[in-house]
Design a protein around this motif. Structure first.
Motif, short mmCIF file in Angstrom:
data_model
loop_
_atom_site.label_atom_id
_atom_site.label_comp_id
_atom_site.label_asym_id
_atom_site.label_seq_id
_atom_site.Cartn_x
_atom_site.Cartn_y
_atom_site.Cartn_z
N VAL A 123 -5.32 -1.82 4.75
CA VAL A 123 -6.11 -1.63 3.55
C VAL A 123 -7.58 -1.95 3.86
O VAL A 123 -7.89 -2.95 4.49
N TYR A 124 -8.47 -1.09 3.42
CA TYR A 124 -9.89 -1.32 3.62
C TYR A 124 -10.66 -0.87 2.39
O TYR A 124 -10.15 -0.12 1.54
N TYR A 125 -11.91 -1.30 2.30
CA TYR A 125 -12.75 -0.99 1.15
C TYR A 125 -13.69 0.15 1.51
O TYR A 125 -14.43 0.06 2.49
N ILE A 184 -8.40 1.24 -0.28
CA ILE A 184 -7.51 2.34 0.10
C ILE A 184 -6.90 2.03 1.45
O ILE A 184 -7.25 1.03 2.09
N ASN A 185 -6.00 2.86 1.89
CA ASN A 185 -5.43 2.69 3.21
C ASN A 185 -5.22 4.06 3.85
O ASN A 185 -5.26 5.08 3.18
N SER A 186 -5.01 4.05 5.16
CA SER A 186 -4.80 5.30 5.89
C SER A 186 -3.61 5.13 6.81
O SER A 186 -3.46 4.09 7.47
N SER A 187 -2.77 6.11 6.88
CA SER A 187 -1.61 6.06 7.78
C SER A 187 -2.01 6.15 9.23
O SER A 187 -1.19 5.90 10.12
#
Length: 215
Positions: free
Chosen positions: A3-5, A11-14
């Protein structure tokens, strides 16, 4: 994903993942690597596994900038004690593969394609550049095309040659006939050589072309 801002929300990225210990840019985390980058996207333009830009600063201090700096230190007690700063493996035989591709973009600065400093003082064998060619095609340890190759101190083969040797010879440039033009560049204490393959003469330039005929 991690998770990052993004400046607005969390949000997060796979493609940015961790198992709590190791981190990956890709889809798989491996405990064998502290940080792993894997790319399997469609190759339609130039792709980079890692792209580092050393942006300029307003500082007037003399600083060094490194795109990648690897230092192997500590006690390597295992049987596999080889330390490699960069390993490039190409599995396909069809593409052009460059281990290191250096472009000197500064027109007024000193540019070094590859600089290797062997600073060990222990009584071991050290190589500034060690190349082993095992392919079945033509291989060059160093190939200079349309350039000037300068060596300091000495140029020599690895060892003396036997009368039956088929490799290890020093190759000299040849011309088909008497050379006429004077070399445009002079180097203090050095003279150019060339071989006239038509008349079997060895030429050197010293205020003019001087020759000896070879039997």
């Amino acid at each position: 994903g991690i998770v990052y801002y993004n400046g607005t929300s969390l949000i997060n990225s796979s493609n940015f993942i961790t198992d709590g210990t190791d981190v990956a840019l890709g889809t798989t985390v491996s405990a064998s690597y502290k940080f792993i980058i894997s790319r399997n996207d469609a190759v339609t333009v130039t792709k980079y596994g890692l792209y580092v830009v050393n942006a300029s600063t307003s500082s007037t201090a003399s600083i060094g900038k490194y795109g990648l700096y690897v230092e192997a230190s500590g006690n390597w007690s295992g049987s596999s004690a080889t330390s490699t700063a960069a390993l490039i493996a190409a599995d396909s035989a069809s593409p052009t593969v460059r281990g290191i591709d250096v472009s000197s973009l500064g027109a007024t600065t000193t540019g070094t394609g590859i600089r290797i400093t062997s600073a060990h003082t222990s009584a071991t064998t050290n190589y500034g550049l060690y190349i082993t060619a095992t392919l079945s095609t033509t291989n060059y340890a160093i190939f200079v095309l349309n350039g000037i190759s300068l060596f300091s101190e000495e140029v020599r083969t690895n060892a003396g040659l036997a009368t039956s040797s088929t490799t290890g010879f020093f190759y000299l440039g040849a011309v088909a006939g008497t050379p006429t033009a004077a070399p445009p560049t002079t180097y203090s204490g050095l003279v150019p050589f060339v071989y006239d393959s038509t008349n079997n003469k060895l030429y050197t330039y010293n205020g003019g072309w001087k020759s000896v005929t070879l039997a």
